[in-house]
Design an enzyme around this catalytic site. Structure first.
Site, PDB file in Angstrom:
ATOM      1  CB  SER A 133      -0.843  -0.005   1.279  1.00 53.70           C
ATOM      2  OG  SER A 133      -1.461   1.253   1.486  1.00 53.70           O
ATOM      3  CE1 TYR A 146      -4.634  -1.848   4.941  1.00 47.20           C
ATOM      4  CE2 TYR A 146      -3.361   0.145   4.534  1.00 47.20           C
ATOM      5  CZ  TYR A 146      -4.065  -0.938   4.057  1.00 47.20           C
ATOM      6  OH  TYR A 146      -4.203  -1.126   2.703  1.00 47.20           O
TER       7      TYR A 146
HETATM    8  P1  NAD Z   1     -11.538  -6.047  -0.499  1.00 48.50           P
HETATM    9  O1  NAD Z   1     -12.223  -5.864   0.810  1.00 48.50           O
HETATM   10  O2  NAD Z   1     -12.253  -5.727  -1.763  1.00 48.50           O
HETATM   11  O3  NAD Z   1     -10.970  -7.530  -0.617  1.00 48.50           O
HETATM   12  C1  NAD Z   1     -10.372  -8.197   0.463  1.00 48.50           C
HETATM   13  C2  NAD Z   1     -10.274  -9.664   0.134  1.00 48.50           C
HETATM   14  O4  NAD Z   1      -9.674 -10.339   1.251  1.00 48.50           O
HETATM   15  C3  NAD Z   1     -11.642 -10.322  -0.082  1.00 48.50           C
HETATM   16  O5  NAD Z   1     -11.523 -11.313  -1.075  1.00 48.50           O
HETATM   17  C4  NAD Z   1     -11.927 -10.968   1.283  1.00 48.50           C
HETATM   18  O6  NAD Z   1     -12.843 -12.052   1.226  1.00 48.50           O
HETATM   19  C5  NAD Z   1     -10.521 -11.416   1.645  1.00 48.50           C
HETATM   20  N1  NAD Z   1     -10.368 -11.678   3.070  1.00 48.50           N
HETATM   21  C6  NAD Z   1     -10.742 -10.900   4.118  1.00 48.50           C
HETATM   22  N2  NAD Z   1     -10.453 -11.503   5.285  1.00 48.50           N
HETATM   23  C7  NAD Z   1      -9.855 -12.693   4.961  1.00 48.50           C
HETATM   24  C8  NAD Z   1      -9.345 -13.771   5.719  1.00 48.50           C
HETATM   25  N3  NAD Z   1      -9.345 -13.738   7.069  1.00 48.50           N
HETATM   26  N4  NAD Z   1      -8.836 -14.832   5.064  1.00 48.50           N
HETATM   27  C9  NAD Z   1      -8.831 -14.876   3.704  1.00 48.50           C
HETATM   28  N5  NAD Z   1      -9.306 -13.881   2.937  1.00 48.50           N
HETATM   29  C10 NAD Z   1      -9.818 -12.806   3.560  1.00 48.50           C
HETATM   30  O7  NAD Z   1     -10.212  -5.173  -0.354  1.00 48.50           O
HETATM   31  P2  NAD Z   1      -9.203  -4.543  -1.429  1.00 48.50           P
HETATM   32  O8  NAD Z   1      -9.341  -3.076  -1.332  1.00 48.50           O
HETATM   33  O9  NAD Z   1      -9.277  -5.204  -2.742  1.00 48.50           O
HETATM   34  O10 NAD Z   1      -7.821  -4.883  -0.717  1.00 48.50           O
HETATM   35  C11 NAD Z   1      -6.942  -5.915  -1.155  1.00 48.50           C
HETATM   36  C12 NAD Z   1      -5.537  -5.580  -0.697  1.00 48.50           C
HETATM   37  O11 NAD Z   1      -5.143  -4.337  -1.247  1.00 48.50           O
HETATM   38  C13 NAD Z   1      -5.394  -5.454   0.832  1.00 48.50           C
HETATM   39  O12 NAD Z   1      -4.168  -6.027   1.243  1.00 48.50           O
HETATM   40  C14 NAD Z   1      -5.373  -3.949   1.034  1.00 48.50           C
HETATM   41  O13 NAD Z   1      -4.692  -3.582   2.202  1.00 48.50           O
HETATM   42  C15 NAD Z   1      -4.630  -3.514  -0.214  1.00 48.50           C
HETATM   43  N6  NAD Z   1      -4.817  -2.117  -0.586  1.00 48.50           N
HETATM   44  C16 NAD Z   1      -6.052  -1.635  -0.870  1.00 48.50           C
HETATM   45  C17 NAD Z   1      -6.183  -0.295  -1.212  1.00 48.50           C
HETATM   46  C18 NAD Z   1      -7.507   0.317  -1.557  1.00 48.50           C
HETATM   47  O14 NAD Z   1      -7.560   1.539  -1.686  1.00 48.50           O
HETATM   48  N7  NAD Z   1      -8.567  -0.448  -1.744  1.00 48.50           N
HETATM   49  C19 NAD Z   1      -5.048   0.529  -1.276  1.00 48.50           C
HETATM   50  C20 NAD Z   1      -3.816  -0.014  -0.977  1.00 48.50           C
HETATM   51  C21 NAD Z   1      -3.695  -1.334  -0.631  1.00 48.50           C
END
Ligand code: NAD
Length: 251
Positions: A133, A146
């Site tokens: 991130s 986080y």
């Molecule tokens: P999201 O909520 O859309 O997806 C999260 C995924 O993780 C889902 O498939 C969920 O079912 C799964 N998950 C949650 N808890 C779990 C568990 N205990 N075991 C297995 N799977 C589990 O989120 P996203 O925004 O797509 O985030 C994905 C990654 O990207 C994360 O690591 C997040 O920190 C990172 N990220 C997101 C952003 C953003 O702006 N959305 C920015 C930077 C980094």
């Protein structure tokens, strides 16, 4: 299709960024294993669409990770992407939320990596891609767990990259800025509370304030970068932390 014959496990790929990465890798011919929670019928539809299989392992539990890796067999591409967020002042930060975030965002990647590496070393080819991130490079208030988990995964990735550099295996981070996914939607109410702001103000004055483009990143853009990192031409891209943040961390 340059990933034909490769097996890719993408954690947290039933939604958001992970799903976009899974789509990008499957689009290049990889055999994809999805992981994550969600509606069974929706997940079955995704598996059909991508020709993928699915593991519902809860990655906060080392035993479930071990079972998932055992079932997955030898993995050529490991994408550690599953992650959650919680927004709260540090003095009020719920201890169970701290433990959950560190377990899922950081420790799960250690377990999948330690279990995938022997197969990659044996083949002399592998790709480890960790969704970090912008918060692996800079911090924001009220996201202590986080930020700690994401700074941690960045350090972990560099270590793995160094250890495997002579085995045809690369390890890199992708560090998105704000991407509109359920994870972002979910943190808006707590951010409103922590900062005393309206929904509109949270989006414009907190989320997009540092993203120089003033636009959310699209999940497909992250997917495309992940696919690039799997190319043979990317064999010397190792231990890097790729920003996809509209210029946020350039400042
Ligand atoms: P999201 O909520 O859309 O997806 C999260 C995924 O993780 C889902 O498939 C969920 O079912 C799964 N998950 C949650 N808890 C779990 C568990 N205990 N075991 C297995 N799977 C589990 O989120 P996203 O925004 O797509 O985030 C994905 C990654 O990207 C994360 O690591 C997040 O920190 C990172 N990220 C997101 C952003 C953003 O702006 N959305 C920015 C930077 C980094």
């Amino acid at each position: 299709m340059f990933l034909e014959g490769k097996r890719a496990l993408v954690t947290g790929s039933t939604s958001g960024i992970g799903l976009a990465i899974a789509r990008a890798l499957a689009g290049e011919g990889a055999q994809v294993i999805l992981n994550g929670f969600g509606d069974e019928a929706e997940i079955a539809k995704l598996c059909d669409e991508l020709g993928a299989s699915h593991s519902g392992a809860d990655l906060t539990d080392a035993a479930q990770i071990e079972a998932m890796m055992e079932q997955a067999g030898e993995i050529d591409i490991l994408v550690n992407n599953a992650g959650v967020q919680h927004v709260s002042p540090v003095e009020d930060f719920p201890v169970d939320k701290w433990n959950l975030i560190i377990a899922l965002n950081l420790t799960a990647a250690f377990h999948t990596t330690r279990l995938a590496v022997p197969g990659m070393k044996k083949k002399g080819w592998g790709r480890i891609i960790n969704t970090a991130s912008a918060h692996s490079k800079v911090a924001s208030p009220f996201k202590s767990a986080y930020n700690a988990s994401k700074h941690g995964i960045a350090g972990f990735t560099k270590t793995v990259a160094l250890e495997l550099a002579q085995h045809g295996v690369t390890a890199n981070c992708i560090s998105p800025g704000y991407v509109w996914t359920p994870l972002i939607e979910g943190q808006i109410p707590d951010t409103m509370k922590a900062r005393g702001l309206s929904r509109e103000e949270v989006i414009n004055d907190v989320l997009l304030v540092k993203q120089a483009t003033k636009k959310f990143v699209q999940p497909e853009e992250v997917g495309a970068l992940a696919a690039f990192l799997c190319r043979d031409e990317a064999q010397n891209v190792n231990g890097a932390n790729w920003s996809v943040d509209g210029g946020w961390t350039a400042e």
